[in-house]
Scaffold this motif. Structure first.
Motif, PDB file in Angstrom:
ATOM      1  N   UNK A  89     -12.132   0.111  11.282  1.00 13.51           N
ATOM      2  CA  UNK A  89     -11.131   1.175  11.311  1.00 13.51           C
ATOM      3  C   UNK A  89     -11.559   2.337  12.189  1.00 13.51           C
ATOM      4  N   UNK A  90     -12.860   2.613  12.274  1.00  9.53           N
ATOM      5  CA  UNK A  90     -13.364   3.685  13.118  1.00  9.53           C
ATOM      6  C   UNK A  90     -13.002   3.465  14.597  1.00  9.53           C
ATOM      7  N   UNK A  91     -12.975   2.204  15.013  1.00  8.69           N
ATOM      8  CA  UNK A  91     -12.656   1.900  16.412  1.00  8.69           C
ATOM      9  C   UNK A  91     -11.177   2.157  16.704  1.00  8.69           C
ATOM     10  N   UNK A  92     -10.344   2.210  15.660  1.00  9.62           N
ATOM     11  CA  UNK A  92      -8.912   2.388  15.813  1.00  9.62           C
ATOM     12  C   UNK A  92      -8.500   3.852  15.691  1.00  9.62           C
ATOM     13  N   UNK A  93      -9.106   4.547  14.745  1.00 11.75           N
ATOM     14  CA  UNK A  93      -8.639   5.893  14.392  1.00 11.75           C
ATOM     15  C   UNK A  93      -9.149   6.980  15.305  1.00 11.75           C
ATOM     16  N   UNK A 141     -10.215   9.123   2.341  1.00 11.44           N
ATOM     17  CA  UNK A 141     -10.034  10.559   2.520  1.00 11.44           C
ATOM     18  C   UNK A 141      -9.281  10.926   3.783  1.00 11.44           C
ATOM     19  N   UNK A 142      -8.673   9.938   4.432  1.00 12.30           N
ATOM     20  CA  UNK A 142      -7.872  10.221   5.628  1.00 12.30           C
ATOM     21  C   UNK A 142      -6.784   9.164   5.791  1.00 12.30           C
ATOM     22  N   UNK A 160      -3.801   1.114   2.287  1.00 13.25           N
ATOM     23  CA  UNK A 160      -2.574   1.898   2.190  1.00 13.25           C
ATOM     24  C   UNK A 160      -2.675   3.070   3.157  1.00 13.25           C
ATOM     25  N   UNK A 161      -1.549   3.483   3.703  1.00 12.57           N
ATOM     26  CA  UNK A 161      -1.555   4.556   4.705  1.00 12.57           C
ATOM     27  C   UNK A 161      -2.151   5.851   4.150  1.00 12.57           C
TER      28      UNK A 161
END
Length: 193
Positions: A189-193, A121-122, A162-163
């Motif tokens: 992914x949470x640590x990156x976004x 969703x993002x 996918x982006x």
């Protein structure tokens, strides 16, 4: 009887968009199978030994393709849920028996791979993922393929990111492994976004 049960309650919190796209199951259903006999007597069963060493038996309801080999082994694909696997196996076993093939009373078939789709969703910045995460587990060549391949070691799951935020997860033998892999991936992914 299917050896491994598949629990598919996807409406749990956090997994609303998780969807099973395909289940592959394989195993043994007989000591041996006469493929010529099977392909002659079973409708929708094709045999072309010049192209493939097994018979291809397509079932319409549930929509499943099965590969049947002379060794008695079978591979089923296109399965969407536990009930389809059970019903498909029943149809295959019944069709083989009607064709004069001696099958096992209980097929020894288990799930070998589940493919799921998921939408975060993002947006996912794939370049940032490559720079931040362990490169040994990542393959990303946007000129060749628009997705990033992330190999999760425990559980052994492969995720295509996918982006757009869409993710394809494959390699799990049960839905719990898929969910654990997805949880691990989302934490990373949470640590990156």
């Amino acid at each position: 009887m299917v050896q491994k049960a598949i629990r598919i309650s996807m409406d749990e919190k956090g997994y609303e968009s998780l969807k099973i796209e395909n289940i592959v199951a394989s195993g043994v259903i007989a000591d041996s199978i006469d493929l010529e006999k099977v392909s002659d007597k079973i409708k929708n069963c094709e045999l072309n030994t010049k192209r493939f060493p097994g018979a291809v038996y397509r079932i319409e309801k549930p929509k499943i393709a099965s590969l049947i080999f002379s060794s008695g082994k079978v591979v089923l694909t296109g399965i969407r849920n536990k009930q389809d696997l059970h019903d498909g196996l029943e149809i295959i076993m019944h069709s083989l028996r009607d064709a004069g093939i001696e099958t096992y009373g209980e097929p020894q078939v288990a799930v070998t791979n589940i493919v799921c789709s998921y939408d975060m969703g993002k947006y996912i910045n794939l370049n940032k993922v490559v720079i931040t995460l362990n490169l040994e587990n990542i393959e990303y060549e946007p000129e060749q393929f628009p997705g990033l391949v992330y190999r999760i070691e425990d559980p052994k799951i492969v995720a295509l990111l996918f982006s757009s935020g869409k993710i394809i997860l494959t390699g799990g033998k049960n839905i719990e492994d898929i969910k654990r892999g997805l949880d691990f991936l989302e934490q990373r992914l949470e640590t990156i976004m």
